[in-house]
Design a protein around this motif. Structure first.
Motif, short mmCIF file in Angstrom:
data_model
loop_
_atom_site.label_atom_id
_atom_site.label_comp_id
_atom_site.label_asym_id
_atom_site.label_seq_id
_atom_site.Cartn_x
_atom_site.Cartn_y
_atom_site.Cartn_z
N HIS A 15 5.92 -17.37 -21.42
CA HIS A 15 4.57 -16.82 -21.47
C HIS A 15 4.26 -16.57 -22.94
O HIS A 15 5.01 -15.88 -23.62
N ALA A 65 0.12 -8.05 -19.29
CA ALA A 65 0.97 -9.17 -18.86
C ALA A 65 2.45 -8.82 -18.97
O ALA A 65 3.24 -9.13 -18.08
N LEU A 99 3.24 -6.39 -16.04
CA LEU A 99 3.21 -7.02 -14.72
C LEU A 99 4.33 -8.04 -14.54
O LEU A 99 4.92 -8.14 -13.47
N ARG A 100 4.62 -8.81 -15.58
CA ARG A 100 5.60 -9.88 -15.47
C ARG A 100 7.00 -9.45 -15.91
O ARG A 100 7.93 -10.23 -15.86
N ARG A 101 7.11 -8.21 -16.42
CA ARG A 101 8.39 -7.60 -16.76
C ARG A 101 9.17 -8.37 -17.83
O ARG A 101 10.33 -8.71 -17.66
#
Length: 144
Positions: free
Chosen positions: A80, A94, A97-99
């Motif tokens: 990402h 982000a 949420l996406r850790r």
């Protein structure tokens, strides 16, 4: 606030390793630069990211033989990324949420930096402190 502002304050030096570098070489770079993640690049092309956590998980799975393995075996290839024009708030969301804790920053397709969760938190705290100072000045200035 934009990601570009974080890079202006922290600098845009990016530590990279090639995918064929060994995990031991990666660990040397992490320690030398006192960082938690490194971009994996082939020339100017970002091909992955690898963190301390990737090493720990790999060691648990493979043992010390992992130290001679190429970084490509433990890196995250589906990276990402963000751009210098993305907002700190969007990148922070982000990351939450996406850790993940590190995001490579691209500009015109080139790797120009990496922001960590620490960079993002520090930036957001700076904004809050500025807002607080402005409110205090307004209150102590009589409000108008």
């Amino acid at each position: 606030m934009l990601i570009a502002s974080i890079l202006r304050s922290k600098g845009s030096d990016v530590v990279t390793v090639p995918p064929e570098a060994t995990v031991a070489q990666l660990l040397t770079e992490l320690a030398r630069h006192n960082i938690g993640a490194v971009a994996v690049a082939e020339g100017d092309a970002l091909v992955g990211i690898v963190s301390e956590r990737d090493v720990v998980r790999g060691l648990e799975r493979a043992g010390t033989v992992l130290l001679t393995a190429p970084v490509a075996e433990i890196m995250t290839a589906d990276v990402h990324t963000c751009t210098t024009d993305d907002t700190v708030e969007d990148v922070s969301e982000a990351m939450t949420l996406r850790r993940f804790r590190h995001v490579p920053v691209l500009s015109e397709g080139r790797l120009v930096g990496i922001v960590s969760i620490g960079d993002v938190v520090k930036s957001r705290l700076r904004v809050l402190e500025d807002d607080r100072a402005q409110l205090e000045a307004y209150i102590h200035g009589g409000g108008g």
